[in-house]
Design an enzyme around this catalytic site. Sequence first.
Site, PDB file in Angstrom:
ATOM      1  N   GLN A 125     -28.862 -13.854  25.547  1.00  0.00           N
ATOM      2  CA  GLN A 125     -27.874 -13.743  26.629  1.00  0.00           C
ATOM      3  C   GLN A 125     -27.007 -14.988  26.770  1.00  0.00           C
ATOM      4  O   GLN A 125     -26.162 -15.047  27.654  1.00  0.00           O
ATOM      5  CB  GLN A 125     -28.596 -13.507  27.972  1.00  0.00           C
ATOM      6  CG  GLN A 125     -29.704 -12.486  27.921  1.00  0.00           C
ATOM      7  CD  GLN A 125     -29.199 -11.098  27.573  1.00  0.00           C
ATOM      8  OE1 GLN A 125     -28.388 -10.527  28.281  1.00  0.00           O
ATOM      9  NE2 GLN A 125     -29.665 -10.562  26.449  1.00  0.00           N
ATOM     10  N   HIS A 138      -2.235  -1.195   7.050  1.00  0.00           N
ATOM     11  CA  HIS A 138      -1.883  -1.509   5.652  1.00  0.00           C
ATOM     12  C   HIS A 138      -0.805  -0.567   5.122  1.00  0.00           C
ATOM     13  O   HIS A 138      -0.128  -0.886   4.151  1.00  0.00           O
ATOM     14  CB  HIS A 138      -3.125  -1.462   4.757  1.00  0.00           C
ATOM     15  CG  HIS A 138      -3.857  -0.159   4.796  1.00  0.00           C
ATOM     16  ND1 HIS A 138      -4.720   0.174   5.812  1.00  0.00           N
ATOM     17  CD2 HIS A 138      -3.855   0.909   3.954  1.00  0.00           C
ATOM     18  CE1 HIS A 138      -5.219   1.390   5.584  1.00  0.00           C
ATOM     19  NE2 HIS A 138      -4.703   1.858   4.473  1.00  0.00           N
ATOM     20  N   HIS A 164      -5.307   2.105  -4.703  1.00  0.00           N
ATOM     21  CA  HIS A 164      -5.160   1.639  -3.314  1.00  0.00           C
ATOM     22  C   HIS A 164      -4.628   0.197  -3.322  1.00  0.00           C
ATOM     23  O   HIS A 164      -5.095  -0.636  -4.093  1.00  0.00           O
ATOM     24  CB  HIS A 164      -6.524   1.679  -2.609  1.00  0.00           C
ATOM     25  CG  HIS A 164      -6.484   1.131  -1.214  1.00  0.00           C
ATOM     26  ND1 HIS A 164      -6.227   1.912  -0.105  1.00  0.00           N
ATOM     27  CD2 HIS A 164      -6.649  -0.131  -0.746  1.00  0.00           C
ATOM     28  CE1 HIS A 164      -6.248   1.156   0.971  1.00  0.00           C
ATOM     29  NE2 HIS A 164      -6.507  -0.088   0.616  1.00  0.00           N
ATOM     30  N   ARG A 183     -23.773 -19.155  35.339  1.00  0.00           N
ATOM     31  CA  ARG A 183     -24.629 -18.285  36.142  1.00  0.00           C
ATOM     32  C   ARG A 183     -25.162 -19.013  37.379  1.00  0.00           C
ATOM     33  O   ARG A 183     -25.147 -18.482  38.485  1.00  0.00           O
ATOM     34  CB  ARG A 183     -25.803 -17.810  35.292  1.00  0.00           C
ATOM     35  CG  ARG A 183     -26.762 -16.921  36.020  1.00  0.00           C
ATOM     36  CD  ARG A 183     -27.899 -16.457  35.129  1.00  0.00           C
ATOM     37  NE  ARG A 183     -28.696 -15.460  35.810  1.00  0.00           N
ATOM     38  CZ  ARG A 183     -29.645 -15.734  36.691  1.00  0.00           C
ATOM     39  NH1 ARG A 183     -29.922 -16.988  36.993  1.00  0.00           N
ATOM     40  NH2 ARG A 183     -30.321 -14.758  37.283  1.00  0.00           N
ATOM     41  N   GLY A 228      -3.905  -3.898  11.167  1.00  0.00           N
ATOM     42  CA  GLY A 228      -4.252  -4.325   9.813  1.00  0.00           C
ATOM     43  C   GLY A 228      -5.733  -4.630   9.716  1.00  0.00           C
ATOM     44  O   GLY A 228      -6.326  -4.515   8.646  1.00  0.00           O
ATOM     45  N   SER A 282      -1.126   4.785   0.345  1.00  0.00           N
ATOM     46  CA  SER A 282      -1.590   5.087   1.706  1.00  0.00           C
ATOM     47  C   SER A 282      -0.435   5.557   2.572  1.00  0.00           C
ATOM     48  O   SER A 282      -0.641   6.215   3.595  1.00  0.00           O
ATOM     49  CB  SER A 282      -2.195   3.831   2.347  1.00  0.00           C
ATOM     50  OG  SER A 282      -3.192   3.277   1.529  1.00  0.00           O
ATOM     51  N   GLU A 292     -17.367  -3.530  24.330  1.00  0.00           N
ATOM     52  CA  GLU A 292     -16.533  -4.730  24.466  1.00  0.00           C
ATOM     53  C   GLU A 292     -15.273  -4.643  23.622  1.00  0.00           C
ATOM     54  O   GLU A 292     -14.221  -5.182  24.000  1.00  0.00           O
ATOM     55  CB  GLU A 292     -17.341  -5.982  24.087  1.00  0.00           C
ATOM     56  CG  GLU A 292     -18.463  -6.337  25.061  1.00  0.00           C
ATOM     57  CD  GLU A 292     -19.722  -5.493  24.893  1.00  0.00           C
ATOM     58  OE1 GLU A 292     -19.818  -4.766  23.882  1.00  0.00           O
ATOM     59  OE2 GLU A 292     -20.613  -5.554  25.767  1.00  0.00           O
ATOM     60  N   HIS A 331       0.827  -1.213   0.000  1.00  0.00           N
ATOM     61  CA  HIS A 331       0.000   0.000   0.000  1.00  0.00           C
ATOM     62  C   HIS A 331       0.860   1.262   0.000  1.00  0.00           C
ATOM     63  O   HIS A 331       0.835   2.039   0.969  1.00  0.00           O
ATOM     64  CB  HIS A 331      -0.917   0.006   1.229  1.00  0.00           C
ATOM     65  CG  HIS A 331      -1.904  -1.126   1.253  1.00  0.00           C
ATOM     66  ND1 HIS A 331      -1.542  -2.420   1.535  1.00  0.00           N
ATOM     67  CD2 HIS A 331      -3.238  -1.136   1.031  1.00  0.00           C
ATOM     68  CE1 HIS A 331      -2.615  -3.194   1.481  1.00  0.00           C
ATOM     69  NE2 HIS A 331      -3.654  -2.449   1.180  1.00  0.00           N
ATOM     70  N   ASP A 387      -8.679   7.892   7.381  1.00  0.00           N
ATOM     71  CA  ASP A 387      -9.984   8.565   7.489  1.00  0.00           C
ATOM     72  C   ASP A 387     -11.130   7.585   7.235  1.00  0.00           C
ATOM     73  O   ASP A 387     -12.140   7.592   7.940  1.00  0.00           O
ATOM     74  CB  ASP A 387     -10.085   9.785   6.561  1.00  0.00           C
ATOM     75  CG  ASP A 387      -9.672   9.523   5.124  1.00  0.00           C
ATOM     76  OD1 ASP A 387      -9.031   8.491   4.849  1.00  0.00           O
ATOM     77  OD2 ASP A 387      -9.976  10.366   4.262  1.00  0.00           O
TER      78      ASP A 387
HETATM   79  C1  LIG Z   1     -11.871  -4.092   9.500  1.00  0.00           C
HETATM   80  C2  LIG Z   1     -11.336  -3.952   8.111  1.00  0.00           C
HETATM   81  N1  LIG Z   1     -12.195  -3.847   7.085  1.00  0.00           N
HETATM   82  C3  LIG Z   1     -11.733  -3.720   5.823  1.00  0.00           C
HETATM   83  C4  LIG Z   1     -10.381  -3.722   5.576  1.00  0.00           C
HETATM   84  C5  LIG Z   1      -9.876  -3.636   4.134  1.00  0.00           C
HETATM   85  N2  LIG Z   1      -9.220  -2.336   3.909  1.00  0.00           N
HETATM   86  C6  LIG Z   1      -7.897  -2.193   3.930  1.00  0.00           C
HETATM   87  S1  LIG Z   1      -7.391  -0.629   3.668  1.00  0.00           S
HETATM   88  C7  LIG Z   1      -8.990  -0.092   3.474  1.00  0.00           C
HETATM   89  C8  LIG Z   1      -9.268   1.354   3.203  1.00  0.00           C
HETATM   90  C9  LIG Z   1      -8.684   2.230   4.257  1.00  0.00           C
HETATM   91  O1  LIG Z   1      -8.850   3.575   3.951  1.00  0.00           O
HETATM   92  P1  LIG Z   1      -8.260   4.684   4.929  1.00  0.00           P
HETATM   93  O2  LIG Z   1      -8.526   4.333   6.338  1.00  0.00           O
HETATM   94  O3  LIG Z   1      -8.807   5.992   4.479  1.00  0.00           O
HETATM   95  O4  LIG Z   1      -6.707   4.594   4.702  1.00  0.00           O
HETATM   96  P2  LIG Z   1      -5.881   5.035   3.426  1.00  0.00           P
HETATM   97  O5  LIG Z   1      -5.390   3.771   2.805  1.00  0.00           O
HETATM   98  O6  LIG Z   1      -6.789   5.792   2.491  1.00  0.00           O
HETATM   99  O7  LIG Z   1      -4.812   5.872   3.947  1.00  0.00           O
HETATM  100  C10 LIG Z   1      -9.879  -1.143   3.616  1.00  0.00           C
HETATM  101  C11 LIG Z   1     -11.336  -1.038   3.480  1.00  0.00           C
HETATM  102  C12 LIG Z   1      -9.525  -3.862   6.677  1.00  0.00           C
HETATM  103  N3  LIG Z   1      -8.202  -3.919   6.542  1.00  0.00           N
HETATM  104  N4  LIG Z   1     -10.024  -3.936   7.923  1.00  0.00           N
END
Ligand SMILES: Cc1ncc(C[n+]2csc(CCOP(=O)(O)OP(=O)(O)O)c2C)c(N)n1
Length: 615
Positions: free
Chosen positions: A421, A73, A257, A467, A119, A36, A360, A33, A151
Amino acid sequence: MSPVAPPRLSLPELAQQLRVDAVRCAAAAGSGHPTSSMSAAELAAVLLAHHLRYGVARPDHPANDVFLLSKGHASPLLYAMLRAVGAISEEELLTFRQPGSRLEGHPTPRLPWVPVATGSLGQGLPIGVGLALTGASLDHLPYRVWVMCGDSELSEGSMWEAFAHAGHAGLDRLTAIIDVNRLGQRGPTRLEWDTGAYARRIGAFGWDVIEIDGHDIDEVDAAYRAAVEVTGAPTAILARTVKGRGAPAIEDRNGYHGKPVPHPDEVVAHLGGVRDLRVPLIPPDSDAVPYRFPTGEAELPTWQVGEKVATRDAFGDALAALGTVRGDLVVLDGEVSDSTRTGRFQEAHPERFFEFYIAEQQMVAAAVGMQVRGWRPYVATFAAFLTRAHDFVRMASISRADLRVAGSHAGVSIGPDGPSQMGLEDLAMFRALHGSTVLHPCDANQTAALVSATLDVPGISYLRTMRGATPVIYPPGEVFPLGGSRVLRASSEDRVTLVGTGVTVHEALAAADRLAADGIAARVIDLYSLKPVDAATLREAARQTVAVVTVEDHRPEGGLGDAVLDALAATGPVPRVHKLAVRDLPASADPAGQRRAAGIDADAIVAAAREVAAG
Ligand SMILES: Cc1ncc(C[n+]2csc(CCOP(=O)(O)OP(=O)(O)O)c2C)c(N)n1
């Protein structure tokens, strides 16, 4: 001759180096990535050069600041940062994502500078909350926790559990650096570059918020300086950035991406080529010593054989006693401490008890943060509600975390509250985790012994409590090794083996008495340790009897019956195994009525045993 002063580190140059290294390692790997990573290069460069207090040679130093890459990532950025501080070499950088490399696709603690795995988005900030709480309330040390977030990641509910908790707790040594690059994985985020909307929302949770241009070094520096001021509130820096910044052909463009940048050599040349800048980090305060709570003497509570006691009561009493002996034991609650009985620990050790309300994910994340700093967390809620934190527990196992989890209100035996529950999937969930330990005691003395044993178990350990009251069958002081079992009835005449765990041990004992009256001798095994499992005892029983009946207050998938089958399948012999488990959807009824309806009571065991014993 006077020594020549080293050239002042150029932060724009450092940011470009981070970009170049992110591009290079993803290109070498053929995946990753980089875009990013490129958006956050100035945010990372300024943090390293001017604000992060960290001893690279001492990643375990108690006064080190914490840096968490919640947007895991963007690992190429993290690895570029590690090269810039001299933690890893140029050669290692280029092993990114190769078999055997410490530089995994997403960061893990295989690298000593990475405290927890990230991740799965939405986890770094809640874990950062746990670390900031640890600094303020346990270690009593002024280290700062810096968490870099995406974001799009802000859509995760767990991020808002974190904002709520940190704001309320006034964790002013916590800073969330939010890289608002407008794009997520498949396109624009919900709020794109509307940093004002984020600021209003996060501000409403009691945070200080700062909106900046994330590529302007001076603005970034000023934001970090403001963040370290003591205001009694955590700080969120909303940095407007451009995804893929530095690669003009793909800047702010969807579709790039999670891919190496096209034409990486040209991009590296455009960025000014490979550099070898080294950042001298500000060292941590060398005298810092974490606080330790005073300890005392205490005996584990005991109960007399024949008393009727709920294992959740034994758990709460044992935990409170162990808290006196173990100053590092901390307990985390999800607003059910009166039900799980961790309230008894709170009464005895209020300064080591943490309330997370009905959050949680934040609760488990905080525990993961606390164990990073050497504390021994026990997390407790209803077994049913642990399901919603399961991704945090799963990631905790990837983090190599030592974490104790207690799930109360196991099975249909909770009675009239009904299926919402009831923990009926928890054994499967915890058995499936890498390196986990799964325990389900059936009486109070066994519970106390196992709570004590879990304190020193590495990895994720799960203790399932009930319980309702069950009779005490083991005298005080008995030892229950992890991976063991107890043979409660055995003779050379045994025709069938009954294996139970928790409440079904008592149903199996009642069934064995009735079968004996019918002339069918039954062996009864209390399989209190579902993982590791006592395969030797099960194999011996399988050899010496014609069939095995397993009975559990849990779904048929992944629980006791499957643990028994797995143990026998590995080496044999594999006799006929009849699994009694909760197969239908329960409703409301009293506990005995629930077990009857589910077919896991003594009547059902007797019927199953008669059938299999007949051959
Ligand atoms: C819980 C979860 N859902 C989906 C993903 C797949 N995923 C990896 S990166 C990404 C987008 C992230 O975007 P952002 O947070 O804006 O980071 P950027 O790469 O744009 O900096 C997604 C959906 C993941 N890693 N974790």
